[in-house]
Each structure stands twice: as structure tokens, then as C-alpha cells.
Design an enzyme around this catalytic site. Structure first.
Site, PDB file in Angstrom:
ATOM      1  N   HIS A  39       0.826  -1.216   0.000  1.00  0.00           N
ATOM      2  CA  HIS A  39       0.000   0.000   0.000  1.00  0.00           C
ATOM      3  C   HIS A  39       0.861   1.268   0.000  1.00  0.00           C
ATOM      4  O   HIS A  39       0.420   2.324   0.441  1.00  0.00           O
ATOM      5  CB  HIS A  39      -0.982   0.000   1.177  1.00  0.00           C
ATOM      6  CG  HIS A  39      -2.047  -1.051   1.043  1.00  0.00           C
ATOM      7  ND1 HIS A  39      -3.195  -0.844   0.311  1.00  0.00           N
ATOM      8  CD2 HIS A  39      -2.116  -2.311   1.519  1.00  0.00           C
ATOM      9  CE1 HIS A  39      -3.943  -1.945   0.359  1.00  0.00           C
ATOM     10  NE2 HIS A  39      -3.300  -2.849   1.070  1.00  0.00           N
ATOM     11  N   THR A  40       2.067   1.135  -0.483  1.00  0.00           N
ATOM     12  CA  THR A  40       2.939   2.305  -0.649  1.00  0.00           C
ATOM     13  C   THR A  40       2.927   2.817  -2.084  1.00  0.00           C
ATOM     14  O   THR A  40       3.293   3.969  -2.327  1.00  0.00           O
ATOM     15  CB  THR A  40       4.389   1.947  -0.267  1.00  0.00           C
ATOM     16  OG1 THR A  40       4.784   0.783  -1.001  1.00  0.00           O
ATOM     17  CG2 THR A  40       4.508   1.670   1.223  1.00  0.00           C
ATOM     18  N   SER A  72     -11.064 -18.405 -22.902  1.00  0.00           N
ATOM     19  CA  SER A  72     -10.203 -18.807 -21.797  1.00  0.00           C
ATOM     20  C   SER A  72     -10.212 -20.319 -21.651  1.00  0.00           C
ATOM     21  O   SER A  72     -11.264 -20.958 -21.790  1.00  0.00           O
ATOM     22  CB  SER A  72     -10.680 -18.163 -20.490  1.00  0.00           C
ATOM     23  OG  SER A  72     -10.027 -18.737 -19.380  1.00  0.00           O
ATOM     24  N   GLY A 126      -7.669 -14.910  -7.061  1.00  0.00           N
ATOM     25  CA  GLY A 126      -8.067 -14.455  -5.746  1.00  0.00           C
ATOM     26  C   GLY A 126      -7.085 -14.742  -4.644  1.00  0.00           C
ATOM     27  O   GLY A 126      -7.420 -14.665  -3.461  1.00  0.00           O
ATOM     28  N   SER A 131      -3.275 -12.172 -10.236  1.00  0.00           N
ATOM     29  CA  SER A 131      -3.693 -12.863 -11.460  1.00  0.00           C
ATOM     30  C   SER A 131      -4.296 -11.902 -12.473  1.00  0.00           C
ATOM     31  O   SER A 131      -4.103 -12.057 -13.684  1.00  0.00           O
ATOM     32  CB  SER A 131      -4.698 -13.969 -11.123  1.00  0.00           C
ATOM     33  OG  SER A 131      -5.832 -13.433 -10.461  1.00  0.00           O
ATOM     34  N   ASP A 176       1.719  -3.875  -9.152  1.00  0.00           N
ATOM     35  CA  ASP A 176       1.546  -5.211  -9.711  1.00  0.00           C
ATOM     36  C   ASP A 176       1.940  -5.296 -11.170  1.00  0.00           C
ATOM     37  O   ASP A 176       2.649  -6.211 -11.596  1.00  0.00           O
ATOM     38  CB  ASP A 176       0.103  -5.670  -9.532  1.00  0.00           C
ATOM     39  CG  ASP A 176      -0.266  -5.848  -8.070  1.00  0.00           C
ATOM     40  OD1 ASP A 176       0.650  -5.941  -7.237  1.00  0.00           O
ATOM     41  OD2 ASP A 176      -1.469  -5.888  -7.762  1.00  0.00           O
TER      42      ASP A 176
END
Length: 387
Positions: A39-40, A72, A126, A131, A176
Site C-alpha cells: 500500500h505504498t 479462456s 483471488g 492474477s 503489480d
């Protein structure tokens, strides 16, 4: 115990079966684990992720009808949408991550047109291992690859972030997608989210006699449910009251003075986490450079306590995972990812790997939690063209 082997794909074979011709190429982007620095990223701070060997693969070819055909191998779904219909809130489910990436590329001025895509995802859903960003980064590479568009990886990360923020509706930071696109084999990525400066810091866990144990609590989490956005808003409030552009600009020496300017106790704790977490990232980098894994582990423990108590993004399962791993001999253990579920990571001496895993499993059983899943991870290569 599940050991991480390099995932493989048959996306190209399925593509040829569906479309009657081989794809123009197959691209891959990995999931990630954040060693420390949670969370930086949306506070202009520092992060220290590494890429997993597990990746999302996308087989792709151009189309001449300005449509997206998306399939998919994991989800029983086929999507087809015209490029002219790509708008936020116009696509649902997992397809929005694909459609949003193409939308963001086009919004950035890149001439991406029709695409046939077959997706094969090997990053657990999750689990807090990113992902969704793995999927978006693989789609971004495939789309630019088939159309011969050269986009610097740092710019591509910003485009993927816009897709996540403005199309999917999740107010995520830059960590991410940057990790998926920029990480290299055998290294953690020391990344400055404000300047974009990146340094590859070596972390050869086996040579150092340790293992990076990922503990999937199997508690599903989502970052578009409001709690993540609330944390961002609280950080913004803290900045306004302190009078700084971002919490990155508050130093440890000035922390008490800065916190004294914040009117709300909850917001004060949120700010304290971010400022101390940035400091922990810098200290961890120095520890890794010095080969001091004991200190690195202690910093991981401190990170988890801060995320649990000040930022309040942990959960019972993550707390049990971190605590039981620490008690069983892990040098350090913490939740990783956005929180509210997902995974923890433990830095474990090699000879204690089985004992730590057993201790976590027993603690979960005693608490009547779902049985956790384990992954022995190593820093792996980032996004790439596979064929």
C-alpha cells in the site's frame, strides 16, 4: 507442498483448433509476490516485488473485423465485442480485464484493432498474487506485439493501471503491473513509484539457504469492493491535512509532527503505516545487499503487524499464517498483496521448510479454516514473448 515449476501452456494448440490457423504469437506475463512494501505504491513510495514462475499466457492474432474474440482455457466463457463498444461498465466478469486493456491502449493513442485471443491462466485466482494484472500485462504485450507497436515497459505499466482504474473500476496502484513487466530472474525489483527508477536486487534464495514460502489462505479477495478505495481516500486526506503531495514525503524523523496534524485517529494510523512501510522497504534493500536475512525477516514481521493494526487490511487467516510461520522458525512472515484475504509469504530456512508448512497447516486446522495451499516460490523472469 506444491513446488513451483515453470508453467507451460497449450494455448497455441487450442487457438489453432478454434480458429483453423496458428496464432501469430504467444505472450506470457507472471504473477507476483511483494516481498515488502504494501500500500505504498499509490502513495508515491517504494516497493520490493518479485515475479513468480506461474504466468498467464495469451495466444493472439489480428482480425480484420475490428472485434475482440476472447476465449479462456479456465473459464467456460467466450466473449466477442466490437471495438466501438468498448466502454467502462459495458463488459462484465473476467472479460473486462482483457477488454479494458485494449481500451486503455487505444485511449493512449496506440492503433490496436481486432484481435483473436486465447487465454491460459496459471496464477491462482483471488490469491493475492496478482492474477488480474498478469492477464492484463499478457494481453497488452500480445496486442502491441501482433500490431508491431513498440511501447516502453514503464509506459505499458501505466496503461495497464489505467485499464484497472478506469475500466475495471479497481483503484489499484502501479506495483503489480510494474512487477509483472519489469522483474528479472533471480532478483527482487526495488522500484520507486514516484520517479520510476528501478534496481534489480539479487535474491538467490537457494544459494542463501532459505526458501520463499507462499501460503495461500484460500480466502478470496477483490480490490474493487470499496475497502481498498477507502484506504486510498484516507491517505489522500492525510496528505491534505499534513500539507504534502504524498505520504512518501513524510520522513520517519518528522512522523510524529506530521501525525499530529491529522484530525482523525483512523487516518492517523493509515498514514503511520505508509510512512513506516516505506522505511522498511529501504531497510530491507540494505539488508539484502548485505546478505542479512535475519534483519530482512524482522522487517517482514514488522510489516505484517503494521498492516494488521494500522492499515487493517489483514484477516484472521492471514494473521494465523504469519504468526504460526514465525513461531515455527521462519525468519519473517507477512501478508502480501492488497489484503482482505489472499496469501502470506514467509522467509524460511531451508531445513525448516517442512516444519513451518506443517505448523501453518495445523494452525489452520485448529482454527477450522480451509486447508491452506503452499507454493515454494523463487524470483523469476518477467513478461515476455513465448513463441
Amino acid at each position: 507442498m506444491v513446488n513451483s515449476g515453470q508453467s507451460t501452456t497449450n494455448a497455441a494448440e487450442v487457438f489453432e483448433q478454434v480458429h483453423g490457423s496458428a496464432p501469430e504469437g504467444v505472450w506470457a506475463a507472471p504473477g507476483r509476490v511483494n516481498l515488502i512494501g504494501e500500500h505504498t505504491d499509490y502513495n508515491d513510495g517504494f516497493v520490493l516485488p518479485f515475479a513468480l514462475e506461474q504466468s498467464t499466457y495469451v495466444a493472439a492474432s489480428r482480425r480484420d473485423d475490428d472485434r475482440l474474440d476472447i476465449r479462456s482455457l479456465q473459464a467456460d466463457a467466450v466473449g466477442s465485442i466490437a471495438l466501438s463498444e468498448l466502454e467502462p461498465d459495458n463488459v462484465e466478469g473476467w472479460l473486462r480485464y482483457v477488454a479494458g486493456t485494449v481500451w486503455a491502449l487505444r485511449e493512449a493513442g496506440h492503433d490496436v484493432r481486432g484481435l483473436s485471443l486465447v487465454v491460459d491462466g496459471h496464477v491462482p485466482l483471488g490469491s493475492g498474487l496478482s492474477s488480474s494484472h498478469s492477464l492484463e500485462c499478457a494481453v497488452a504485450l500480445a496486442a502491441t506485439g501482433v500490431y508491431g507497436i513498440d511501447v516502453p515497459r514503464t509506459e505499458l505499466a501505466r496503461i495497464v493501471q489505467r485499464s484497472e482504474n478506469d475500466f475495471v473500476g479497481a483503484p489499484t496502484g502501479i506495483l503489480d503491473q510494474t512487477a509483472s513487466l519489469l522483474c528479472t530472474d533471480g532478483h527482487v525489483l526495488f522500484y520507486d513509484c514516484r520517479s520510476g527508477e528501478a534496481e534489480q536486487v539479487p535474491l538467490d534464495a537457494p544459494a542463501l539457504g532459505v526458501r520463499l514460502l507462499v501460503i495461500n489462505t484460500r480466502v478470496q479477495h477483490a480490490l474493487d469492493d470499496g475497502a481498498y478505495g477507502e484506504r486510498r481516500s484516507q491517505c489522500e486526506q492525510a496528505c491534505r491535512e499534513i500539507g504534502v503531495p504524498a505520504l512518501r514525503d513524510v520522513t520517519l524523523d518528522g512522523l510524529d509532527e506530521a501525525l499530529g496534524k491529522i484530525s482523525d485517529e483512523v487516518v492517523r494510523r493509515r498514514a503511520r503505516h505508509v510512512v513506516t512501510e516505506d522505511a522498511r522497504v529501504l531497510q530491507t534493500v540494505e539488508a539484502l545487499r548485505a546478505g542479512d536475512l535475519t534483519t530482512a525477516g524482522q522487517l517482514m514481521n514488522g510489516s505484517h503487524a503494521s498492516l494488521r493494526d494500522d492499515y487493517e487490511v489483514s484477516c484472521d487467516e492471514l494473521d494465523v499464517a504469519a504468526d504460526s510461520a514465525q513461531r515455527a522458525g521462519a525468519l519473517g512472515a507477512r501478508m502480501t498483496g492488497g489484503g482482505f484475504g489472499g496469501s502470506a509469504i514467509a522467509l524460511v530456512p531451508e531445513d525448516l521448510l517442512d516444519a513451518v508448512s506443517a505448523a501453518v497447516r495445523d494452525a489452520f486446522a485448529a482454527a477450522d479454516f480451509k486447508e491452506p495451499e503452499f507454493l515454494v516460490a523463487r524470483p523469476a523472469a518477467g513478461a515476455r514473448r513465448e513463441s
